[in-house]
Design a protein around this motif. Structure first.
Motif, PDB file in Angstrom:
ATOM      1  N   MET A   1      18.388 -17.727  50.413  1.00  0.00           N
ATOM      2  CA  MET A   1      17.180 -17.059  49.985  1.00  0.00           C
ATOM      3  C   MET A   1      16.744 -17.623  48.647  1.00  0.00           C
ATOM      4  O   MET A   1      17.563 -17.947  47.805  1.00  0.00           O
ATOM      5  N   GLU A   2      15.435 -17.722  48.501  1.00  0.00           N
ATOM      6  CA  GLU A   2      14.876 -18.197  47.249  1.00  0.00           C
ATOM      7  C   GLU A   2      13.695 -17.322  46.877  1.00  0.00           C
ATOM      8  O   GLU A   2      12.999 -16.790  47.732  1.00  0.00           O
ATOM      9  N   ASP A   3      13.479 -17.169  45.583  1.00  0.00           N
ATOM     10  CA  ASP A   3      12.333 -16.414  45.106  1.00  0.00           C
ATOM     11  C   ASP A   3      11.082 -17.266  45.217  1.00  0.00           C
ATOM     12  O   ASP A   3      11.105 -18.467  44.945  1.00  0.00           O
ATOM     13  N   GLU A   4      10.009 -16.643  45.608  1.00  0.00           N
ATOM     14  CA  GLU A   4       8.729 -17.329  45.625  1.00  0.00           C
ATOM     15  C   GLU A   4       8.146 -17.286  44.220  1.00  0.00           C
ATOM     16  O   GLU A   4       8.462 -16.385  43.430  1.00  0.00           O
TER      17      GLU A   4
END
Length: 121
Positions: free
Chosen positions: A1-4
């Motif tokens: 998961m990565e932050d937008e």
């Protein structure tokens, strides 16, 4: 998961400039508190703490800021010392241990701290 990516001002409190300020402050005295570093660097108290704990991986032990983990060089040094001691023990046996473990040369300083703060010094 990565932050937008999000709108807003980027976080600069833990930037390279602030990390170097904290490092310079700690190089003078590792016993400094976050409050003392805060007054020297004009950073916020929480930013100083974040830099120390998250970026520099330091932890306050016995009133000094020390690294959480050993460096690779320190680990290698300990392994080399251990191997050297094992080699010497295999060749010298109990004579080697007799030279290391001594009971008559131990000096003990007795001091009962009155406060929790004194015990951390």
């Amino acid at each position: 998961m990565e932050d937008e990516p999000r709108p807003g001002r980027p976080v600069t409190a833990c930037g390279d400039a602030n990390i170097s300020k904290v490092l310079v402050s700690l190089s003078d005295d590792r016993r400094k508190t976050c409050e003392e570093i805060f007054t020297e660097t004009s950073m916020s108290r929480t930013s100083v703490f974040r830099v120390l704990t998250n970026k520099l991986n330091k932890k306050k032990k016995f009133s000094k800021w020390v690294p959480h983990l050993l460096t690779d060089e320190q680990k290698e040094s300990r392994v080399n010392f251990s191997r050297n001691f094992l080699r010497r023990f295999q060749t010298e046996q109990n004579d080697f241990l007799g030279r290391i473990i001594t009971g008559d040369e131990t000096w003990v300083y007795s001091w009962d701290p009155e406060t929790k703060r004194q015990s951390a010094e």
